[in-house]
Write a protein that holds these residues in place. Structure first.
Motif, short mmCIF file in Angstrom:
data_model
loop_
_atom_site.label_atom_id
_atom_site.label_comp_id
_atom_site.label_asym_id
_atom_site.label_seq_id
_atom_site.Cartn_x
_atom_site.Cartn_y
_atom_site.Cartn_z
N ILE A 309 0.72 -1.25 -0.05
CA ILE A 309 0.06 -0.01 0.03
C ILE A 309 0.77 1.33 0.07
O ILE A 309 1.84 1.25 0.79
CB ILE A 309 -1.07 -0.20 1.26
CG1 ILE A 309 -0.26 -0.28 2.52
CG2 ILE A 309 -2.10 -1.13 1.17
CD1 ILE A 309 -1.22 -0.03 3.87
N ARG A 310 0.61 2.23 -0.93
CA ARG A 310 1.29 3.55 -0.97
C ARG A 310 0.56 4.50 -0.43
O ARG A 310 -0.62 4.81 -0.71
CB ARG A 310 1.64 3.61 -2.65
CG ARG A 310 2.57 2.78 -3.17
CD ARG A 310 2.60 2.90 -4.51
NE ARG A 310 3.03 1.58 -5.09
CZ ARG A 310 4.06 1.07 -5.20
NH1 ARG A 310 5.08 1.55 -4.44
NH2 ARG A 310 4.13 -0.26 -5.74
N THR A 311 1.21 5.44 0.62
CA THR A 311 0.96 6.61 0.89
C THR A 311 1.82 7.53 0.56
O THR A 311 2.65 7.19 -0.49
CB THR A 311 0.79 6.51 2.54
OG1 THR A 311 2.06 6.46 2.80
CG2 THR A 311 -0.29 5.37 2.96
N GLU A 312 1.37 8.99 0.93
CA GLU A 312 2.15 9.98 0.44
C GLU A 312 3.73 9.80 0.78
O GLU A 312 4.65 9.91 -0.14
CB GLU A 312 1.97 11.34 0.73
CG GLU A 312 0.75 11.94 -0.12
CD GLU A 312 0.21 13.15 0.91
OE1 GLU A 312 1.21 13.90 1.45
OE2 GLU A 312 -1.01 13.55 0.74
N ARG A 313 4.08 9.35 1.82
CA ARG A 313 5.52 9.01 2.22
C ARG A 313 6.10 7.65 2.44
O ARG A 313 7.12 7.43 2.56
CB ARG A 313 5.61 9.67 3.81
CG ARG A 313 5.01 11.39 3.48
CD ARG A 313 4.91 11.94 4.94
NE ARG A 313 6.35 11.81 5.80
CZ ARG A 313 6.36 11.65 6.86
NH1 ARG A 313 5.38 11.06 7.51
NH2 ARG A 313 7.60 11.68 7.55
N HIS A 314 5.04 6.69 2.56
CA HIS A 314 5.60 5.32 2.62
C HIS A 314 5.10 4.49 1.62
O HIS A 314 4.02 4.67 1.20
CB HIS A 314 5.13 5.02 4.05
CG HIS A 314 5.36 5.81 5.10
ND1 HIS A 314 4.77 6.86 5.74
CD2 HIS A 314 6.66 5.95 5.88
CE1 HIS A 314 5.33 7.31 6.68
NE2 HIS A 314 6.55 6.84 6.82
N THR A 315 5.71 3.26 1.42
CA THR A 315 5.31 2.17 0.89
C THR A 315 5.51 0.84 1.74
O THR A 315 6.35 0.59 2.22
CB THR A 315 6.13 1.89 -0.51
OG1 THR A 315 7.67 1.82 -0.10
CG2 THR A 315 5.98 2.70 -1.53
N PRO A 409 10.23 2.42 2.74
CA PRO A 409 9.53 1.28 2.79
C PRO A 409 9.44 0.83 4.11
O PRO A 409 10.21 1.20 4.94
CB PRO A 409 10.60 0.22 1.97
CG PRO A 409 11.93 1.01 2.07
CD PRO A 409 11.55 2.39 2.08
N VAL A 410 8.32 0.17 4.40
CA VAL A 410 7.73 -0.37 5.61
C VAL A 410 7.17 -1.61 5.37
O VAL A 410 6.49 -2.08 4.48
CB VAL A 410 6.95 0.61 6.36
CG1 VAL A 410 6.24 0.21 7.69
CG2 VAL A 410 7.28 2.04 6.43
N TYR A 411 7.68 -2.76 6.64
CA TYR A 411 6.82 -4.04 6.56
C TYR A 411 5.55 -3.66 7.59
O TYR A 411 5.75 -3.28 8.77
CB TYR A 411 7.67 -5.00 6.95
CG TYR A 411 8.35 -5.38 6.07
CD1 TYR A 411 7.98 -6.31 4.81
CD2 TYR A 411 9.80 -5.54 6.23
CE1 TYR A 411 8.62 -6.73 3.87
CE2 TYR A 411 10.73 -5.83 5.15
CZ TYR A 411 10.02 -6.64 4.01
OH TYR A 411 11.13 -6.98 2.90
N LEU A 412 4.50 -4.08 7.17
CA LEU A 412 3.23 -4.35 8.19
C LEU A 412 2.89 -5.51 8.41
O LEU A 412 1.87 -6.13 7.41
CB LEU A 412 2.38 -3.46 7.39
CG LEU A 412 1.43 -2.08 8.02
CD1 LEU A 412 0.83 -1.42 7.46
CD2 LEU A 412 0.57 -2.77 9.43
N VAL A 413 3.06 -6.10 9.53
CA VAL A 413 2.50 -7.54 9.88
C VAL A 413 1.38 -7.53 10.66
O VAL A 413 1.57 -7.00 11.73
CB VAL A 413 3.88 -8.40 10.28
CG1 VAL A 413 3.32 -9.79 10.36
CG2 VAL A 413 5.09 -8.02 9.44
N SER A 414 0.44 -8.38 10.14
CA SER A 414 -0.58 -8.30 11.11
C SER A 414 -1.42 -9.62 11.44
O SER A 414 -1.23 -10.70 10.26
CB SER A 414 -1.76 -7.32 10.34
OG SER A 414 -2.85 -7.39 11.17
#
Lengths: 431, 268
Positions: A309-315, A409-414
């Motif tokens: 998911i892409r936001t203005e500052r992060h993927t 870039p960021v990992y989002l683990v849920s």
């Protein structure tokens, strides 16, 4: 199996709707109506539609399944991905109905059968519901990837689950099983059936394989790819299919020793293992190996899992991990990249309310990453991370945590419910 | 115990009694010693290794029925009953609690002799107790925070004999089944609570460490702990609401495997 195939082909010519009883048509119609209402109200419709139909006519599931070639994909981890890969492989040959939304209980199964008339059906099913699903829909094959601890608060004991699945062999001796021979619990179940396709996928998380599923004696391991019980003589079955690491590729060796390259677009070793199971199952259903492998390799999006998911500052790359086995695979993926990690733990009904399993995950390996603990149970996770010696921030809202991070870039683990919530909030809930 | 050598913490039979994250109890004890500048060593003792003598703390976790029977057999034949509580501290969870007792009857009706270290006996209950538990710790323990919380997941009802005090009085949940939770006798402690229980209840963890080492330990502050203890107490209060809701849902939506009634109604 040929008789089943013929039946399936016959039903392709006639409209399956024509053979449905009035009661089933009424139940499905009511389900459709409620699902439609649910969708315009902004919720999903897959579960509620199936629930209403089942509630009005419990027998509709057996009726909807009649004359169709059905494959059930089950196990603790990798069901959704294996289902997507097997579906892709079979779609090379003709239309396939599948539950690509991850609604994997009886209601989801009912909904797939009610809304998609394709003669071939590939459906993932929760391992606890597998026995009842087999009895209702009489599948031609079941794919069993692994069995490990998950949601112990609702599943009870792993051995109980295994024993119930094993007991199916008495009533369904003709059922074909595609089974992972590395998993002692899967082997314990599948060995009761006369016709099994054994696949060796290489070692995975082995926290639940310490003792024999049959007698409880400690399992001896001569090598990473071996296990045997000295007391009751249960041992790892000899595989027909083997997943091997060969430079530079991962190869799947067919029973005829033909090497087939497996290069899934999806990351991690665990997805090569899912692909191996899918290809072996596809071959059983008549798809040539190369075509099946090519289709499985191309699968890139499974209900938003692994989606970016892409936001203005992060993927942010999203990863679903909901138990120790899933986390073992996830930590491998995270180790390849020093990006920050946001972890979300909700522990809602669908995830299992007991968070003890967090202490079976070696979070120590996250050292070096920026880590944020989020979700409804952020505090549980935060305490766990402290005991693992991982400095972290705590913020219940995962998206608020995301905005607090440096761009990049960021990992989002849920876990499961957190994942569904993230998809909805990032504008992906309608799929 | 001398302070120079490392405190030795043995996790017994993690391959058999390691189903519910209880290995975390060892992680917690070791970390809390490290944070106070004390050395700690964790020894994992799998079922094909002998139980080491001379450890300061022995831990037992939860496991499934078959694994529990195997663990009981192995421990009865080992050196553990001789060293437990004599100079060492024992902390047992769930299946571990039942193993320390005199006898256990499991769900299949099988009868097994325990280690007899605690005066308690376990028989199968009418349904599996699953959910949050809160309790008030026995004042005799002198815990700095007397509220105990944890997650229970067991089918046993445990009756204590006169020689064993309960660990806590239950305020929410089942525990032993008679309004009490766990058991204490000398240096032997047992509970039904997972979580892991020592991560959730640092006062109990420090009490064990004090018992084992004889050292008064300085308090430590963990950033998320206050929120965690608040969350789980709230979650325990929500248990009844969930039970009512699941009772109202038709059985086809129900998650199988939760109660004995569900088990009977299942076709297999």
């Amino acid at each position: 199996m040929t008789a089943t195939l013929e039946r399936a082909q016959r039903s392709e010519t006639g409209k399956p709707d024509m053979r449905r009883s009035i009661r089933t048509r009424f139940a499905v119609g009511a389900g459709r109506f409620v699902a439609w209402l649910s969708r315009i109200a902004g919720f999903g419709g897959h579960v509620i539609g199936g629930r209403i139909a089942l509630l009005l006519h419990p027998g509709c599931l057996a009726e909807l399944a009649c004359g169709r070639r059905i494959v059930l994909v089950s196990g603790t981890n990798g069901k959704t991905t294996t289902t997507a890969m097997l579906t892709a492989a079979l779609r090379a040959e003709g239309p396939v109905a599948s539950n690509d939304t991850g609604a994997n209980m009886l209601d989801g199964l009912t909904w797939v059968l009610a809304t998609d008339p394709a003669p071939t059906v590939v459906v993932e099913i929760d391992e606890l519901y597998l026995p009842i699903a087999v009895q209702r829909v009489h599948p031609v094959a079941v794919v069993l990837g692994n069995l490990s601890r998950d949601q112990l608060d609702r599943a009870g004991e792993l051995r109980d689950t295994a024993r119930r699945l094993r007991a199916l062999a008495d009533s369904f001796p003709a059922l074909r099983i595609v089974a992972n021979c590395e998993d002692p619990y899967v082997a314990f179940i599948a060995a009761a059936f006369p016709r099994v396709v054994w696949v060796s996928v290489g070692s995975g998380w082995d926290g639940d394989t310490g003792n024999c599923p049959a007698c409880g004696h400690r399992l001896a391991k001569r090598s990473p790819l071996h296990w045997a019980c000295a007391r009751c003589r249960t041992e790892r079955p000899d595989p027909e299919w083997r997943l091997t690491l060969e430079d530079p590729d991962t190869m799947l060796r067919t029973p005829e020793e033909q090497p087939v390259p497996l290069r899934p677009v999806l990351p991690g070793r665990v997805n090569e293992q899912n692909a191996a199971m899918a290809v072996a199952a596809a071959r059983l259903l008549g798809v040539p190996v190369e075509r099946a492998a090519a289709a499985a390799n191309r699968v890139h999006d499974i209900a938003g899992r692994y989606r970016t998911i892409r936001t203005e500052r992060h993927t942010a790359r999203m990863i679903l991990a909901k138990n120790p086995a899933g986390w073992a695979a996830t930590l491998e993926i995270l180790a390849a990249n020093p990006a920050p990690v946001i972890i979300s733990i909700n522990a809602n009904e669908a995830d299992g309310r007991d968070t003890s399993w967090l202490y079976d995950v070696p979070f120590e390996r996250l050292a070096g990453h920026t880590v944020l603990a989020t979700g409804a149970r952020a505090a549980d996770l935060g305490v766990r991370l402290s005991y693992a010696g991982i400095a972290h921030g705590t913020e219940p809202d995962p998206l608020a945590a995301l905005t607090a991070l440096e761009p990049g870039p960021v990992y989002l683990v849920s876990d499961y419910s957190g994942f569904a919530e993230l998809r909805r909030r990032t504008g992906d809930g309608s799929r | 115990m001398s302070t120079e050598s490392a405190v030795r913490i043995a996790t017994l039979l993690p391959d058999l009694l390691g189903t519910y994250g209880d290995r975390g109890n060892a992680t917690v004890l070791a970390a809390r010693l490290h944070w106070r500048g004390l050395a700690a060593e964790i020894l994992e003792v799998p079922s094909d290794s002998p139980v080491p003598l001379g450890c300061d703390i022995y831990l037992l976790g939860g496991g499934e029925d078959v694994a529990q029977a195997e663990a009981t057999r192995l421990l009865r034949a080992s050196a553990f009953p001789a060293v437990a509580g004599h100079g060492s501290t024992v902390f047992a969870v769930c299946a571990g609690l039942q193993i320390l007792g005199t006898t256990t009857v499991d769900a299949s009706g099988a009868h097994q002799e325990g280690l007899g270290l605690l005066d308690l006996a376990t028989r199968p209950g009418r349904h599996r107790s699953i959910g949050e538990v809160t309790g008030c710790a026995d004042p005799a323990l002198g815990l700095t925070d007397s509220v105990l919380t944890g997650f229970e997941n067991h089918a046993g009802i445990t009756e204590r004999g006169p020689g064993t005090r309960p660990l806590a009085r239950v305020t929410t949940g089942t525990g032993n089944g008679d309004g009490t939770e766990g058991a204490v006798h000398g240096r032997i402690f047992a509970t039904y609570l997972h979580g892991p229980v020592l991560a959730r209840n640092p006062a109990l963890a420090d009490h064990l460490l004090r018992t084992a080492t004889g050292i008064e330990l300085a308090p430590v502050r963990l950033p998320d702990l206050a929120a965690l203890r608040r969350d789980v107490v709230t979650a325990a209060k929500g248990t009844w609401r969930r039970r009512i809701r699941s009772a109202l849902l038709p059985s086809a939506w129900h998650t199988p495997g939760v109660t004995a009634r569900d088990r009977r109604s299942r076709p297999l």
